[in-house]
Design a protein around this motif. Structure first.
Motif, mmCIF file in Angstrom:
data_model
loop_
_atom_site.group_PDB
_atom_site.id
_atom_site.type_symbol
_atom_site.label_atom_id
_atom_site.label_comp_id
_atom_site.label_asym_id
_atom_site.label_seq_id
_atom_site.Cartn_x
_atom_site.Cartn_y
_atom_site.Cartn_z
ATOM 1 N N ALA A 101 16.403 35.970 -5.353
ATOM 2 C CA ALA A 101 17.630 36.003 -6.145
ATOM 3 C C ALA A 101 17.582 34.891 -7.183
ATOM 4 C CB ALA A 101 18.857 35.848 -5.241
ATOM 5 N N ILE A 102 18.607 34.867 -8.028
ATOM 6 C CA ILE A 102 18.711 33.864 -9.087
ATOM 7 C C ILE A 102 19.572 32.709 -8.591
ATOM 8 C CG2 ILE A 102 19.581 33.385 -11.403
ATOM 9 C CD1 ILE A 102 19.028 36.323 -12.083
ATOM 10 N N GLY A 103 18.991 31.525 -8.539
ATOM 11 C CA GLY A 103 19.752 30.318 -8.228
ATOM 12 C C GLY A 103 20.658 30.461 -7.023
ATOM 13 N N ASN A 104 21.945 30.079 -7.219
ATOM 14 C CA ASN A 104 22.932 30.124 -6.138
ATOM 15 C C ASN A 104 23.815 31.365 -6.231
ATOM 16 O OD1 ASN A 104 22.165 27.671 -4.916
ATOM 17 N ND2 ASN A 104 23.308 26.522 -6.454
ATOM 18 N N ALA A 105 23.257 32.449 -6.722
ATOM 19 C CA ALA A 105 24.043 33.672 -6.873
ATOM 20 C C ALA A 105 24.595 34.142 -5.532
ATOM 21 C CB ALA A 105 23.197 34.780 -7.494
ATOM 22 N N ALA A 106 25.838 34.597 -5.555
ATOM 23 C CA ALA A 106 26.440 35.205 -4.368
ATOM 24 C C ALA A 106 26.059 36.670 -4.317
ATOM 25 C CB ALA A 106 27.955 35.056 -4.424
ATOM 26 N N ASN A 107 25.778 37.148 -3.131
ATOM 27 C CA ASN A 107 25.443 38.562 -2.975
ATOM 28 C C ASN A 107 26.677 39.351 -2.552
ATOM 29 O OD1 ASN A 107 23.657 40.562 -0.579
ATOM 30 N ND2 ASN A 107 23.876 40.952 -2.750
ATOM 31 N N GLU B 54 17.736 43.947 -0.701
ATOM 32 C CA GLU B 54 17.125 43.578 -1.982
ATOM 33 C C GLU B 54 17.303 42.083 -2.245
ATOM 34 O OE1 GLU B 54 17.731 46.807 -5.248
ATOM 35 O OE2 GLU B 54 19.537 46.850 -3.996
ATOM 36 N N TYR B 55 18.499 41.608 -1.976
ATOM 37 C CA TYR B 55 18.819 40.198 -2.212
ATOM 38 C C TYR B 55 17.927 39.276 -1.386
ATOM 39 C CZ TYR B 55 21.703 35.906 -2.098
ATOM 40 O OH TYR B 55 22.158 34.616 -2.177
ATOM 41 N N GLU B 56 17.622 39.677 -0.151
ATOM 42 C CA GLU B 56 16.821 38.844 0.737
ATOM 43 C C GLU B 56 15.394 38.648 0.236
ATOM 44 O OE1 GLU B 56 17.145 40.602 4.572
ATOM 45 O OE2 GLU B 56 19.276 40.093 4.794
ATOM 46 N N GLY C 168 9.331 35.240 -16.670
ATOM 47 C CA GLY C 168 8.861 34.031 -16.016
ATOM 48 C C GLY C 168 9.936 33.023 -15.671
ATOM 49 N N ARG C 169 11.152 33.482 -15.488
ATOM 50 C CA ARG C 169 12.243 32.560 -15.166
ATOM 51 C C ARG C 169 12.267 32.291 -13.657
ATOM 52 N NH1 ARG C 169 14.560 32.281 -19.997
ATOM 53 N NH2 ARG C 169 14.268 34.114 -21.340
ATOM 54 N N ARG C 170 12.942 31.205 -13.299
ATOM 55 C CA ARG C 170 12.912 30.752 -11.900
ATOM 56 C C ARG C 170 13.495 31.811 -10.976
ATOM 57 N NH1 ARG C 170 15.414 25.187 -9.254
ATOM 58 N NH2 ARG C 170 15.093 25.812 -7.083
ATOM 59 N N TRP C 171 12.798 32.005 -9.879
ATOM 60 C CA TRP C 171 13.153 33.054 -8.921
ATOM 61 C C TRP C 171 13.078 32.469 -7.515
ATOM 62 C CZ3 TRP C 171 15.557 37.412 -8.968
ATOM 63 C CH2 TRP C 171 15.374 38.371 -7.964
ATOM 64 N N ASP C 172 14.192 32.448 -6.800
ATOM 65 C CA ASP C 172 14.245 31.814 -5.489
ATOM 66 C C ASP C 172 14.383 32.848 -4.382
ATOM 67 O OD1 ASP C 172 14.201 29.266 -6.641
ATOM 68 O OD2 ASP C 172 16.362 29.334 -6.983
ATOM 69 N N THR C 173 13.809 32.525 -3.245
ATOM 70 C CA THR C 173 14.041 33.319 -2.041
ATOM 71 C C THR C 173 15.216 32.697 -1.307
ATOM 72 O OG1 THR C 173 11.710 33.868 -1.861
ATOM 73 C CG2 THR C 173 13.060 34.174 0.107
ATOM 74 N N PRO C 174 16.346 33.377 -1.245
ATOM 75 C CA PRO C 174 17.540 32.758 -0.656
ATOM 76 C C PRO C 174 17.358 32.450 0.829
ATOM 77 C CG PRO C 174 18.089 34.792 -1.849
ATOM 78 C CD PRO C 174 16.609 34.742 -1.702
ATOM 79 N N LEU C 175 18.077 31.399 1.273
ATOM 80 C CA LEU C 175 18.185 31.157 2.709
ATOM 81 C C LEU C 175 19.185 32.165 3.254
ATOM 82 C CD1 LEU C 175 18.398 27.260 2.705
ATOM 83 C CD2 LEU C 175 16.489 28.631 3.537
ATOM 84 N N THR C 176 18.697 33.182 3.909
ATOM 85 C CA THR C 176 19.578 34.239 4.381
ATOM 86 C C THR C 176 19.812 34.107 5.884
ATOM 87 O OG1 THR C 176 17.680 35.716 4.639
ATOM 88 C CG2 THR C 176 18.890 35.828 2.565
ATOM 89 N N LEU C 177 20.937 34.608 6.311
ATOM 90 C CA LEU C 177 21.319 34.516 7.708
ATOM 91 C C LEU C 177 20.842 35.738 8.479
ATOM 92 C CD1 LEU C 177 25.017 33.299 7.295
ATOM 93 C CD2 LEU C 177 22.937 31.918 7.480
ATOM 94 N N ARG C 178 20.477 35.509 9.744
ATOM 95 C CA ARG C 178 20.167 36.620 10.630
ATOM 96 C C ARG C 178 21.457 37.378 10.946
ATOM 97 N NH1 ARG C 178 18.134 32.180 13.519
ATOM 98 N NH2 ARG C 178 19.749 32.613 15.081
ATOM 99 N N SER C 179 21.324 38.572 11.476
ATOM 100 C CA SER C 179 22.509 39.380 11.783
ATOM 101 C C SER C 179 23.396 38.692 12.823
ATOM 102 C CB SER C 179 22.095 40.769 12.270
ATOM 103 O OG SER C 179 21.285 40.669 13.444
#
Length: 389
Positions: free
Chosen positions: A45-51, A40-42, A111-122
């Motif tokens: 997410a909101i800003g620099n939120a930690a998953n 879901e996180y990928e 309508g608040r800012r929504w970012d697609t996080p830079l996620t790591l591959r497995s």
């Protein structure tokens, strides 16, 4: 037995909920934790939120947020899992926890800012797993490293350990500038190279070694000297500069260019059994010429080829340079700005020497007027001499 909805309703009566508007106002001060599952996180997410998925929150939170007084805002898809999570954290002793009402669905509807996080591959999660365990790094920090660009000036005694550790850490792009070729005399300290590379360009040898350490890292090789013509473009194109030069003309030119480009320089130098490291951060701390306004004459500055150096000393200083570079890229700790860390190998001692910006410095005194770029060879190299690595 109560239903899930009843448990959520009961939790909401006991915890503090904030609206998306209130949460948005706290983006710069609070720690945001996304308790949804990783898939879901990928998706965003909101800003620099930690998953930290709900199922591992209680076991993970002490390492990620050690201070129980930290302001924490939890969120999920619609605010149910985060409500239960907030109640659980309060039970663990966290005193400033809230759940965002309506979750990300309401956040997006408004309508608040929504970012697609830079996620790591497995495979990256496996490679950098020890980084991911550090709250100061985590997935966001590792993604930042992978997106970073570092220029290494020199692929010799200092550049070798710095390059190895920055590559292993996952710095995404390493620019390496060095015009020299590998010589057998280099192998006593320049651990990027081997006997099979003698006669090869150092930048190409470095590329081969780094490719074998971490395929995530792109090496951009510059088999050329650093000159007035290329220095500003090269420095500007990178986030941090690692000074592994062994001659004063290059150091002074690099210092002046960093003031033009406003890029930090992580400096290192070695001589016989001694070494030193510091960080020059333009206009926030002293620069190289605050320490020595003009280059010394050649007879007062012998190179390692003339005076010698114990092979392990550049390994120690270069590793410190890699550490300081990583701290700058991640924005953690206290970089050695205004601090010269001096190492004496024979005594096994480090000394911290503090120095300040020189208000009369010919390079950085006037922020609106960076120094004119000149080739310094004529000032500190005797006629007919060449750079040595």
């Amino acid at each position: 037995m109560p239903t899930f909805q009843e448990l959520v309703a009961a939790a909401r009566e006991r915890i503090r909920e904030v609206s998306p508007e209130e949460a948005e106002a706290a983006l710069d001060r609070a720690v945001f934790i996304d308790v949804r599952e990783s898939d879901e996180y990928e998706l965003g997410a909101i800003g620099n939120a930690a998953n930290i998925p709900r199922g591992v929150l209680e076991s993970t939170i002490p390492g990620r947020v050690p201070d129980p007084g930290t302001e924490i805002i939890l969120y999920c898809a619609v605010g149910e899992r985060s409500a239960l999570a907030a109640e659980s954290l309060e039970g663990l002793g966290y005193t400033n926890v809230s759940s965002m009402a309506g979750g990300v669905e309401r956040w997006k509807r408004e309508g608040r800012r929504w970012d697609t996080p830079l996620t790591l591959r497995s495979d990256q999660r496996s490679r950098y797993s020890r980084h991911l365990l550090l709250p100061e790094v985590g997935e966001a920090g590792q993604s930042r490293l992978l997106d970073s660009r570092v220029l290494l000036v020199g692929a010799g005694g200092l550049g070798s350990p710095a390059a190895l550790y920055l590559a292993a850490a996952g710095v995404g792009t390493l620019g390496i500038i060095d015009h020299d070729v590998v010589d057998v005399s280099n192998l006593q300290r320049q651990v990027l190279h081997g006997v099979d590379r003698i006669g090869s360009p150092k930048v190409e040898s470095a590329r081969q070694t780094i490719a074998n350490i971490n395929p995530d890292v792109q090496v951009v090789a510059y088999k050329e000297r650093l000159t007035v013509d290329n220095v500003v473009d090269l420095v500007t194109d990178h986030d941090v500069i690692v000074d592994g030069a062994d001659n004063f003309p290059t150091r002074y030119l690099l210092n002046d260019a960093s003031l033009h480009a406003r890029r930090p320089v992580v400096h290192g130098s070695v001589f016989r059994f001694e070494g030193q490291a510091t960080v020059f951060k333009p206009y926030e701390g002293p620069c190289y010429r605050c320490l020595a306004a003009v280059p010394p004459p050649a007879e007062l500055a012998p190179s390692c080829a003339e005076a010698g150096v114990l092979g392990v000393v550049p390994g120690i200083i270069g590793s410190i340079q890699a550490l300081e570079t990583t701290k700058l890229l991640l924005g953690i700790g206290e970089p050695l700005v205004g601090t010269l860390l001096a190492f004496d190998a024979l005594d096994g001692e480090f000394q911290r020497l503090t120095f300040r910006r020189n208000p009369a410095c010919p390079a950085c005194a006037d922020e609106s007027s960076p120094p004119r770029l000149v080739e310094y060879d004529e000032f500190c190299l005797p006629a007919g001499s060449v750079e040595r690595d």
